[in-house]
Design a protein around this motif. Sequence first.
Motif, mmCIF file in Angstrom:
data_model
loop_
_atom_site.group_PDB
_atom_site.id
_atom_site.type_symbol
_atom_site.label_atom_id
_atom_site.label_comp_id
_atom_site.label_asym_id
_atom_site.label_seq_id
_atom_site.Cartn_x
_atom_site.Cartn_y
_atom_site.Cartn_z
ATOM 1 N N GLY A 50 23.883 85.147 3.971
ATOM 2 C CA GLY A 50 22.787 86.021 3.588
ATOM 3 C C GLY A 50 21.765 85.394 2.671
ATOM 4 N N ALA A 51 21.991 84.138 2.291
ATOM 5 C CA ALA A 51 21.033 83.428 1.435
ATOM 6 C C ALA A 51 20.474 82.248 2.203
ATOM 7 N N GLU A 52 19.157 82.261 2.427
ATOM 8 C CA GLU A 52 18.538 81.211 3.238
ATOM 9 C C GLU A 52 18.440 79.882 2.505
ATOM 10 N N ASP A 53 18.461 79.920 1.191
ATOM 11 C CA ASP A 53 18.290 78.715 0.392
ATOM 12 C C ASP A 53 19.406 78.651 -0.642
ATOM 13 N N THR A 54 19.501 77.535 -1.345
ATOM 14 C CA THR A 54 20.549 77.400 -2.353
ATOM 15 C C THR A 54 20.375 78.415 -3.477
ATOM 16 N N LEU A 55 21.493 78.940 -3.950
ATOM 17 C CA LEU A 55 21.472 79.874 -5.053
ATOM 18 C C LEU A 55 21.909 79.216 -6.359
ATOM 19 N N GLU A 56 21.992 77.890 -6.356
ATOM 20 C CA GLU A 56 22.432 77.194 -7.554
ATOM 21 C C GLU A 56 21.568 77.496 -8.773
ATOM 22 N N PRO A 57 20.223 77.576 -8.632
ATOM 23 C CA PRO A 57 19.430 77.928 -9.818
ATOM 24 C C PRO A 57 19.799 79.294 -10.391
ATOM 25 N N PHE A 58 20.121 80.236 -9.504
ATOM 26 C CA PHE A 58 20.525 81.556 -9.983
ATOM 27 C C PHE A 58 21.821 81.469 -10.768
ATOM 28 N N PHE A 59 22.814 80.774 -10.220
ATOM 29 C CA PHE A 59 24.094 80.663 -10.916
ATOM 30 C C PHE A 59 23.952 79.864 -12.207
ATOM 31 N N ALA A 60 23.102 78.839 -12.192
ATOM 32 C CA ALA A 60 22.889 78.039 -13.399
ATOM 33 C C ALA A 60 22.245 78.864 -14.506
ATOM 34 N N GLY A 61 21.434 79.850 -14.128
ATOM 35 C CA GLY A 61 20.771 80.691 -15.118
ATOM 36 C C GLY A 61 21.501 81.974 -15.437
ATOM 37 N N ALA A 62 22.728 82.132 -14.919
ATOM 38 C CA ALA A 62 23.465 83.381 -15.125
ATOM 39 C C ALA A 62 23.688 83.677 -16.597
ATOM 40 N N GLY A 63 23.817 82.634 -17.399
ATOM 41 C CA GLY A 63 24.048 82.833 -18.827
ATOM 42 C C GLY A 63 22.903 83.536 -19.536
ATOM 43 N N ASP A 64 21.710 83.535 -18.919
ATOM 44 C CA ASP A 64 20.580 84.247 -19.527
ATOM 45 C C ASP A 64 20.813 85.747 -19.568
ATOM 46 N N ALA A 65 21.735 86.248 -18.738
ATOM 47 C CA ALA A 65 22.035 87.687 -18.697
ATOM 48 C C ALA A 65 23.478 87.958 -19.120
ATOM 49 N N GLN A 66 24.016 87.115 -19.961
ATOM 50 C CA GLN A 66 25.387 87.267 -20.448
ATOM 51 C C GLN A 66 25.402 86.961 -21.952
ATOM 52 N N PRO A 67 26.474 87.294 -22.692
ATOM 53 C CA PRO A 67 27.692 87.962 -22.233
ATOM 54 C C PRO A 67 27.469 89.462 -22.032
ATOM 55 N N ILE A 68 28.327 90.026 -21.205
ATOM 56 C CA ILE A 68 28.324 91.473 -20.998
ATOM 57 C C ILE A 68 28.660 92.165 -22.322
#
Length: 252
Positions: A50-68
């Motif tokens: 379901g993802a046409e391109d790499t999602l690595e930038p999204f996962f690399a930036g996940a910390g911007d919306a953490q910690p819960i």
Amino acid sequence: MWTEEIVTERPAWRHIPSGVVFREVPGGTFRMGLSEAELAAVRAIERSGGAEDTLEPFFAGAGDAQPIREVRVEAFLLARHPLTVAQVRHWLPEYEDDYADADSGTARLEDDLDDLLEAMPFRLPSEAEWEYAARAGTTTLTFRGDGRPGEDQLLDDFGDGQRTAAAENAFGLAALGSANEICADMWIPGFVGAPADARPRTGDGPRTVRGGAADCYPWQGCGEWLLLLAATRHEHAQFTAVRPVAPLPRQD
């Protein structure tokens, strides 16, 4: 100044001078930020093709919306959708918009942003208020679940009443995530030290924005759908939409 009415079978408050419709967002507690379950849901979308391109930038930036963290939000009024071109012109009569095709479309402000914030009698939502409103009681990627959001979830013009009504979440709010919407918080990567209530983090520097998928339309297969996710956040640059907050009207 205010009138209470029913809009698409839900209670609403209309600010009479501007015509902006607000919904009452009930108070409550929620877990704010990008959870491990949500990250797993994005990885499942990636594995399924379901993802046409790499999602690595999204996962690399996940910390911007953490910690819960658990956040308490008091009840407030939030505009049903971002301000339209016509609504902005109530406060800024000379306002021109290079992005909207109609007066009923979302206004995207650049140089006029500070003028609008000074002129209107409302404030910006905090990030906590925005995400709480976007989730509307859910814990999934969007209020519709953990599936990949499609272009059918974009809503950038509110001239079609039926389409706007169909896009509402459980709080009666539409288009959260479509346009990038500016919040009161300054941009700080991550939530370390963030308050446990809905107060914004303030200071010098650019603000935080939420959403923005419609700003990239037509999608080019580069992960723009990720901007529809309730937890996605980034730094403000260039234009932005405004979805104001108002205090609850007095009940005399």
